[in-house]
Scaffold this active site. Structure first.
Site, PDB file in Angstrom:
ATOM      1  N   ASN A  53       0.317  -2.929   5.037  1.00  0.00           N
ATOM      2  CA  ASN A  53      -0.437  -1.682   5.182  1.00  0.00           C
ATOM      3  C   ASN A  53      -1.550  -1.532   4.149  1.00  0.00           C
ATOM      4  O   ASN A  53      -2.461  -0.731   4.326  1.00  0.00           O
ATOM      5  CB  ASN A  53       0.576  -0.520   5.085  1.00  0.00           C
TER       6      ASN A  53
ATOM      7  N   GLY B  80       0.840  -1.203   0.000  1.00  0.00           N
ATOM      8  CA  GLY B  80       0.000   0.000   0.000  1.00  0.00           C
ATOM      9  C   GLY B  80       0.867   1.242   0.000  1.00  0.00           C
ATOM     10  O   GLY B  80       0.566   2.247   0.626  1.00  0.00           O
ATOM     11  N   ALA B  81       1.970   1.175  -0.762  1.00  0.00           N
ATOM     12  CA  ALA B  81       2.968   2.261  -0.742  1.00  0.00           C
ATOM     13  C   ALA B  81       2.712   3.300  -1.834  1.00  0.00           C
ATOM     14  O   ALA B  81       3.455   4.272  -1.925  1.00  0.00           O
ATOM     15  CB  ALA B  81       4.372   1.686  -0.912  1.00  0.00           C
TER      16      ALA B  81
ATOM     17  N   THR C 238      -6.292  10.913   3.667  1.00  0.00           N
ATOM     18  CA  THR C 238      -5.629  10.217   2.550  1.00  0.00           C
ATOM     19  C   THR C 238      -6.687   9.906   1.489  1.00  0.00           C
ATOM     20  O   THR C 238      -7.883  10.051   1.746  1.00  0.00           O
ATOM     21  CB  THR C 238      -5.015   8.865   2.997  1.00  0.00           C
TER      22      THR C 238
ATOM     23  N   TYR D  97     -15.779  -3.085   7.290  1.00  0.00           N
ATOM     24  CA  TYR D  97     -14.384  -2.613   7.397  1.00  0.00           C
ATOM     25  C   TYR D  97     -13.882  -2.776   8.824  1.00  0.00           C
ATOM     26  O   TYR D  97     -12.771  -3.265   9.045  1.00  0.00           O
ATOM     27  CB  TYR D  97     -14.311  -1.142   6.959  1.00  0.00           C
TER      28      TYR D  97
ATOM     29  N   LYS E  62     -10.659  -4.932  10.297  1.00  0.00           N
ATOM     30  CA  LYS E  62      -9.557  -4.376  11.090  1.00  0.00           C
ATOM     31  C   LYS E  62      -9.462  -5.036  12.461  1.00  0.00           C
ATOM     32  O   LYS E  62      -8.370  -5.128  13.032  1.00  0.00           O
ATOM     33  CB  LYS E  62      -9.691  -2.855  11.188  1.00  0.00           C
TER      34      LYS E  62
HETATM   35  N1  LIG Z   1      -7.118   6.989   6.251  1.00  0.00           N
HETATM   36  C1  LIG Z   1      -7.587   6.600   7.424  1.00  0.00           C
HETATM   37  O1  LIG Z   1      -8.346   7.336   8.102  1.00  0.00           O
HETATM   38  C2  LIG Z   1      -7.181   5.269   8.001  1.00  0.00           C
HETATM   39  C3  LIG Z   1      -7.465   5.031   9.351  1.00  0.00           C
HETATM   40  C4  LIG Z   1      -7.113   3.815   9.902  1.00  0.00           C
HETATM   41  C5  LIG Z   1      -6.503   2.853   9.131  1.00  0.00           C
HETATM   42  N2  LIG Z   1      -6.254   3.097   7.820  1.00  0.00           N
HETATM   43  C6  LIG Z   1      -5.594   2.037   7.051  1.00  0.00           C
HETATM   44  O2  LIG Z   1      -4.375   2.526   6.569  1.00  0.00           O
HETATM   45  C7  LIG Z   1      -3.967   1.740   5.439  1.00  0.00           C
HETATM   46  C8  LIG Z   1      -3.498   2.680   4.335  1.00  0.00           C
HETATM   47  O3  LIG Z   1      -4.607   3.471   3.943  1.00  0.00           O
HETATM   48  P1  LIG Z   1      -4.478   5.016   3.561  1.00  0.00           P
HETATM   49  O4  LIG Z   1      -5.321   5.783   4.501  1.00  0.00           O
HETATM   50  O5  LIG Z   1      -3.053   5.385   3.383  1.00  0.00           O
HETATM   51  O6  LIG Z   1      -5.296   5.009   2.184  1.00  0.00           O
HETATM   52  P2  LIG Z   1      -4.820   5.048   0.648  1.00  0.00           P
HETATM   53  O7  LIG Z   1      -4.044   6.282   0.414  1.00  0.00           O
HETATM   54  O8  LIG Z   1      -6.056   4.791  -0.129  1.00  0.00           O
HETATM   55  O9  LIG Z   1      -3.806   3.822   0.528  1.00  0.00           O
HETATM   56  C9  LIG Z   1      -4.218   2.491   0.370  1.00  0.00           C
HETATM   57  C10 LIG Z   1      -3.084   1.742  -0.278  1.00  0.00           C
HETATM   58  O10 LIG Z   1      -3.428   0.354  -0.356  1.00  0.00           O
HETATM   59  C11 LIG Z   1      -3.154  -0.064  -1.691  1.00  0.00           C
HETATM   60  N3  LIG Z   1      -4.003  -1.210  -2.011  1.00  0.00           N
HETATM   61  C12 LIG Z   1      -5.354  -1.300  -1.949  1.00  0.00           C
HETATM   62  N4  LIG Z   1      -5.758  -2.511  -2.336  1.00  0.00           N
HETATM   63  C13 LIG Z   1      -4.626  -3.222  -2.647  1.00  0.00           C
HETATM   64  C14 LIG Z   1      -4.367  -4.533  -3.112  1.00  0.00           C
HETATM   65  N5  LIG Z   1      -5.360  -5.421  -3.345  1.00  0.00           N
HETATM   66  N6  LIG Z   1      -3.087  -4.916  -3.308  1.00  0.00           N
HETATM   67  C15 LIG Z   1      -2.075  -4.059  -3.067  1.00  0.00           C
HETATM   68  N7  LIG Z   1      -2.246  -2.809  -2.633  1.00  0.00           N
HETATM   69  C16 LIG Z   1      -3.517  -2.393  -2.434  1.00  0.00           C
HETATM   70  C17 LIG Z   1      -3.401   1.151  -2.558  1.00  0.00           C
HETATM   71  O11 LIG Z   1      -2.654   1.108  -3.751  1.00  0.00           O
HETATM   72  P3  LIG Z   1      -3.168   0.600  -5.179  1.00  0.00           P
HETATM   73  O12 LIG Z   1      -4.574   1.093  -5.356  1.00  0.00           O
HETATM   74  O13 LIG Z   1      -2.159   1.224  -6.097  1.00  0.00           O
HETATM   75  O14 LIG Z   1      -3.057  -0.876  -5.139  1.00  0.00           O
HETATM   76  C18 LIG Z   1      -2.789   2.234  -1.673  1.00  0.00           C
HETATM   77  O15 LIG Z   1      -1.389   2.271  -1.856  1.00  0.00           O
HETATM   78  C19 LIG Z   1      -5.175   0.873   5.067  1.00  0.00           C
HETATM   79  O16 LIG Z   1      -4.977  -0.421   5.568  1.00  0.00           O
HETATM   80  C20 LIG Z   1      -6.316   1.554   5.797  1.00  0.00           C
HETATM   81  O17 LIG Z   1      -7.346   0.651   6.108  1.00  0.00           O
HETATM   82  C21 LIG Z   1      -6.575   4.290   7.228  1.00  0.00           C
END
Ligand SMILES: NC(=O)c1ccc[n+]([C@@H]2O[C@H](COP(=O)([O-])OP(=O)(O)OC[C@H]3O[C@@H](n4cnc5c(N)ncnc54)[C@H](OP(=O)(O)O)[C@@H]3O)[C@@H](O)[C@H]2O)c1
Length: 232
Positions: A90, A14-15, A188, A153, A157
């Site tokens: 991630n 998820g980079a 994000t 979701y 988690k």
């Molecule tokens: N934003 C929040 O408020 C929040 C809060 C708590 C936890 N989180 C968690 O933080 C983590 C990162 O999320 P973020 O907030 O940084 O959102 P984001 O910017 O949407 O990043 C999500 C990342 O996951 C990748 N991804 C999604 N499905 C994938 C797959 N099947 N295979 C490989 N990569 C995949 C996406 O890249 P591609 O689409 O290029 O594959 C992207 O790099 C997630 O696990 C999310 O649940 C987020």
């Protein structure tokens, strides 16, 4: 003659955006070589260039729900850099709350990415992390600590939170440390409508860097970070 120790290697799924990309930037600043994994090749390659190119950053296309691609991701890491010192499971995404408000297909994709994908990353990385006595990190969420109404979701988690503790116990004695990162709301691309008064992705990245910067006898197991403005 001085012995030069090679820079440690940090693999992040998820980079391509958000927390993963911010963590990669800060890890590079802290002297790590990084492996950037996600599905969006162009974004990953642009970030790898920004972070110094082939010597310092490797872009690997990987859908985390696919075991062959996860194995290939670790093989590419070892092929390019010869070692793996930290792995951050991630990759993930959310969906609408309410048991009738999301499609079964989207649920399936979310469970396969958030839960099965994280488990596959652990499985794929353990052998190399045993070699390096390295560090495993997983992104759970505040939603992995408290149940949100109708939120599949949140259920995924909770599974990740359990997985972090299951891995910690399983890997006890191996030298591998395990850290759960539990963000509150972060601004994000996770959100279609970007939130206000949220954390920035770099706020969570700092928590990750804190965990991986501790001396080997310190195992930071959980970091929960909310924005000051978030109540629940
Ligand atoms: N934003 C929040 O408020 C929040 C809060 C708590 C936890 N989180 C968690 O933080 C983590 C990162 O999320 P973020 O907030 O940084 O959102 P984001 O910017 O949407 O990043 C999500 C990342 O996951 C990748 N991804 C999604 N499905 C994938 C797959 N099947 N295979 C490989 N990569 C995949 C996406 O890249 P591609 O689409 O290029 O594959 C992207 O790099 C997630 O696990 C999310 O649940 C987020």
């Amino acid at each position: 003659m001085a012995i030069v120790t090679p820079a440690p290697v940090f693999l992040i799924t998820g980079a391509s955006t958000g927390i993963g990309a911010a963590t990669a930037r800060q890890a590079r600043e802290a002297g790590w070589r990084v492996v950037l994994a996600a599905r969006s090749r162009e974004r990953l390659e642009a970030l790898a260039q920004e972070l110094g190119g082939a010597e310092h950053a490797l872009a690997v296309t990987c859908d985390v729900s696919d075991w062959d691609q996860q194995q290939a991701m670790v093989a590419a890491t070892l092929g390019a850099f010869g070692r793996l010192d930290a792995a951050f499971a991630n990759a993930g995404f959310g969906g609408p709350r309410g048991f009738l408000n999301d499609t079964p297909e989207h649920w399936r994709e979310m469970v396969l990415t958030n839960v099965y994908g994280a488990a596959l990353t652990i499985r794929a990385c353990i052998p190399a992390l045993k070699e390096s006595r390295g560090h495993l990190l997983l992104t759970s969420s505040v939603a992995g600590r408290r149940v949100l109404p109708g939120s599949m979701y949140s259920c995924t988690k909770h599974a990740v939170t359990a997985m972090g503790e299951a891995a910690r116990q399983d890997l006890h004695g191996s030298g591998i440390r395990v850290t759960l990162i539990e963000p509150g709301m972060v601004d994000t691309p996770f959100f279609e409508q970007r939130p206000e008064t949220a954390l920035e992705d770099e706020d969570i990245a700092r928590a990750v860097i804190y965990a991986i910067s501790q001396p080997p006898h310190v195992n930071v197991n959980e970091i929960l970070v909310r924005p000051t403005a978030q109540q629940g």
